[in-house]
Design an enzyme around this catalytic site. Structure first.
Site, PDB file in Angstrom:
ATOM      1  N   THR A 145       0.831  -1.667   0.141  1.00 53.51           N
ATOM      2  CA  THR A 145       0.022  -0.362   0.433  1.00 53.51           C
ATOM      3  C   THR A 145       1.068   0.902  -0.492  1.00 53.51           C
ATOM      4  O   THR A 145       2.000   1.259   0.846  1.00 53.51           O
ATOM      5  CB  THR A 145      -0.994   0.330   1.613  1.00 53.51           C
ATOM      6  OG1 THR A 145      -1.517  -1.353   1.515  1.00 53.51           O
ATOM      7  CG2 THR A 145      -1.900   1.363   1.113  1.00 53.51           C
ATOM      8  N   GLU A 146       0.688   2.539  -1.197  1.00 53.77           N
ATOM      9  CA  GLU A 146       1.586   3.161  -0.807  1.00 53.77           C
ATOM     10  C   GLU A 146       2.897   3.114  -1.015  1.00 53.77           C
ATOM     11  O   GLU A 146       3.566   3.834  -0.738  1.00 53.77           O
ATOM     12  CB  GLU A 146       0.868   4.451  -0.249  1.00 53.77           C
ATOM     13  CG  GLU A 146      -0.472   4.399   0.360  1.00 53.77           C
ATOM     14  CD  GLU A 146      -1.475   4.894  -0.764  1.00 53.77           C
ATOM     15  OE1 GLU A 146      -0.267   6.150  -1.744  1.00 53.77           O
ATOM     16  OE2 GLU A 146      -2.560   4.994  -1.144  1.00 53.77           O
ATOM     17  N   LEU A 147       3.355   2.447  -1.394  1.00 55.56           N
ATOM     18  CA  LEU A 147       4.548   1.485  -1.607  1.00 55.56           C
ATOM     19  C   LEU A 147       5.762   1.753   0.106  1.00 55.56           C
ATOM     20  O   LEU A 147       6.260   2.243   0.173  1.00 55.56           O
ATOM     21  CB  LEU A 147       5.573   2.678  -2.540  1.00 55.56           C
ATOM     22  CG  LEU A 147       5.005   2.286  -4.501  1.00 55.56           C
ATOM     23  CD1 LEU A 147       6.284   3.681  -4.968  1.00 55.56           C
ATOM     24  CD2 LEU A 147       5.083   1.241  -4.335  1.00 55.56           C
ATOM     25  N   TRP A 155       5.830   6.767  -0.382  1.00 56.23           N
ATOM     26  CA  TRP A 155       5.658   7.810  -1.781  1.00 56.23           C
ATOM     27  C   TRP A 155       4.897   8.973  -1.624  1.00 56.23           C
ATOM     28  O   TRP A 155       5.123   9.233  -2.676  1.00 56.23           O
ATOM     29  CB  TRP A 155       5.275   7.156  -2.998  1.00 56.23           C
ATOM     30  CG  TRP A 155       3.982   6.155  -3.820  1.00 56.23           C
ATOM     31  CD1 TRP A 155       3.281   6.292  -2.921  1.00 56.23           C
ATOM     32  CD2 TRP A 155       3.694   6.118  -4.645  1.00 56.23           C
ATOM     33  NE1 TRP A 155       1.796   6.264  -3.182  1.00 56.23           N
ATOM     34  CE2 TRP A 155       2.535   6.046  -4.089  1.00 56.23           C
ATOM     35  CE3 TRP A 155       4.162   6.391  -6.053  1.00 56.23           C
ATOM     36  CZ2 TRP A 155       1.080   5.742  -5.447  1.00 56.23           C
ATOM     37  CZ3 TRP A 155       3.439   5.495  -7.202  1.00 56.23           C
ATOM     38  CH2 TRP A 155       2.153   5.083  -7.211  1.00 56.23           C
TER      39      TRP A 155
END
Length: 397
Positions: A119-121, A272
Site C-alpha cells: 500500500t502506497e509503496l 511515496w
C-alpha cells in the site's frame, strides 16, 4: 444501522472513473502493445477492494485487463487486499490479506503474483522480512532521498536484512514528470513530449540501466484529462524508446535477469507520499493514531469470526483512505468529508458499532488467549463428535 455504505455514491464514483480513466487508458495501453509488436510492457497493482468495486459496478474494466493479460506483456502485482496499513500495524493481518489478494488475482487472471507492491509503496526492514516469508522474489518501493543518500534509484537493490529479497525503487523525477508536472503550464519543461521524455531518460548516467516509473493509474484521464494530450503522449513512448535503444521490462523479468548492486536499510517505514516520504499522511495526528489503535485492538477477535458480513466490513474498515481523510497536513481533494474531524467522527461511529457486533460474538471480558483456548476446545469437541458419528454409522452398517 449496521450497513455503513453509500452504494449509490460508490457506483457513481467507480462508473465515472472507469469512463474517464480506466477504460480509455486500458485501450491505449493495449494499442501500445499491439502496435509495437509487444515491445511495450506494463505492470498493474489492484487492491482486492478495488477489484470488488469493479466486479459490482464496472466489470468491463476487468474484461479489458484480461485482454491485456493475454498479450503476455502485462504483470499483476500482489498487495494487501484492503489497501491497508496492516504491514505497520498487524503482521498476521498483513499476511492474511496478502494471501487473500494473491488468491483473488489468481482466480481472476490465472496468474500468481511473484512481485509485491505494498500500500502506497510503504516499506521498512521489518516489512521486507514479512514479504520474504510470504515467498515473493521482489518488491517495489520508493527511492527516497533520506534513505538512498548519494545512491541512485536506477539499480536493483536488496533488503538489508533479507538479501534474497530484491527491490525496485521509484525514480521520483521521471514518475512525477508524468503524475504531477505533465499539465503544469508554469513548468519550464512544459509541454512535455514523448521525444523529450525519452531523451531525458537516455541521458541518465551510463550504467544506470533501470528507470522505474510508478504512478497512480488515474494519471491517465483523471488527474490529467484526455484534452491535455496524456493519451497521445503515452502512445508515442514505445517508438521513441526503441529509437534510443530503451526497452520495457516487467518487474519479475528484471529480478530474474539482474543482481542487486547493494542493499538498503530502512529502519522506519517510508512511502511515496508527500515531501517527507513517510507515513504521516495516515498516522501523523492524534485522530489517525487513535482510529488506527482502536482498529488493531480487535483484529484477533475478527480473525476468529465466521460471520461473513463482519469479515467483509473488517476488510473495508481497513482501507488506508479512511485514515488519509483524517489528515490535517493538506487539503484532501478526494475526501468525501468537509474536514478531517468529520472524517474521524464518522469513522469512529462506524467502528464503535462494528466493535459492538464483534464483542457480541467474542466478549472483550475474555482475554484473547483464553478465547483461543476455548475455541480450540470447541473445535476439538466438534471433531470428536464427527469421528464418533462415523464410528457409530459404521457399526450400524
Amino acid at each position: 444501522d449496521h450497513y455503513y455504505y453509500d452504494d449509490f455514491e460508490n457506483e457513481r464514483t467507480i462508473t465515472d472513473i472507469a469512463e474517464r480513466s480506466y477504460m480509455p487508458a486500458l485501450n491505449a495501453l493495449l494499442d501500445m502493445i499491439k502496435a509495437n509488436d509487444q515491445y511495450f510492457k506494463v505492470a498493474f497493482s489492484l487492491s482486492g477492494v478495488g477489484i470488488e468495486q469493479l466486479e459490482m459496478h464496472a466489470p468491463q474494466v476487468l474484461d479489458k485487463l484480461q485482454e491485456l493479460n493475454e498479450t503476455g506483456c502485462v504483470e499483476f502485482l500482489a498487495e494487501t487486499y484492503a489497501h491497508s496499513l496492516a504491514s505497520i500495524g498487524d503482521p498476521e493481518e498483513f499476511k492474511a490479506q496478502v494471501r487473500m489478494h494473491t488468491e483473488k488475482v489468481k482466480a481472476l487472471f490465472g496468474v500468481e503474483p511473484k512481485v509485491f507492491r505494498n500500500t502506497e509503496l510503504i516499506y521498512s526492514d521489518d516489512i521486507s522480512e514479512l514479504v520474504y516469508e510470504l515467498g515473493f522474489e521482489g518488491m517495489l518501493t520508493e527511492g527516497a532521498k533520506h534513505v538512498l543518500g548519494w545512491k541512485s534509484p536506477n539499480y536493483v537493490y536488496a533488503s538489508a536484512i533479507r538479501p534474497q529479497l530484491k527491490l525496485l525503487l521509484k525514480n521520483d523525477r521521471f514518475s512525477e514528470d508524468l503524475s504531477i508536472r505533465f499539465d503544469d503550464h508554469s513548468w519550464k519543461e512544459y509541454p512535455l513530449t514523448a521525444d523529450k521524455y525519452i531523451s531525458a531518460i537516455s541521458a541518465t548516467a551510463e550504467g544506470e540501466k533501470i528507470i522505474n516509473a510508478f504512478m497512480n493509474y488515474e494519471v491517465l484521464g483523471s488527474m490529467h484529462a484526455a484534452d491535455t494530450g496524456i493519451f497521445d503522449f503515452f502512445k508515442a513512448l514505445p517508438q521513441y524508446a526503441e529509437r534510443n535503444d530503451i526497452t520495457f521490462s516487467l518487474p519479475s523479468e528484471i529480478f530474474a535477469q539482474t543482481r542487486p548492486v547493494d542493499s538498503i536499510s530502512v529502519p522506519y517505514p517510508m512511502s511515496w507520499v508527500d515531501e517527507e516520504k513517510d507515513c504521516s499522511s495516515w498516522l501523523g495526528n492524534v485522530l489517525q493514531q487513535e482510529a488506527f489503535r482502536k482498529l488493531n485492538e480487535i483484529s484477533e477477535r475478527v480473525r476468529l469470526c465466521e460471520n461473513r458480513r463482519i469479515k467483509q466490513d473488517w476488510i473495508y474498515l481497513q482501507s488506508s483512505d479512511h485514515l488519509y481523510y483524517m489528515s490535517t497536513k493538506h487539503y484532501n481533494l478526494f475526501s468525501p468529508y468537509d474536514n478531517p474531524y468529520d472524517a474521524f467522527n464518522n469513522y469512529m461511529n462506524v467502528l464503535s458499532d462494528f466493535i459492538l457486533r464483534v464483542e457480541a460474538q467474542f466478549p472483550s471480558s475474555i482475554e484473547n488467549e483464553e478465547l483461543n483456548s476455548l475455541l480450540t476446545t470447541i473445535q476439538n469437541q466438534g471433531d470428536e463428535i464427527t469421528r464418533l458419528k462415523k464410528e457409530l454409522e459404521a457399526a450400524r452398517k
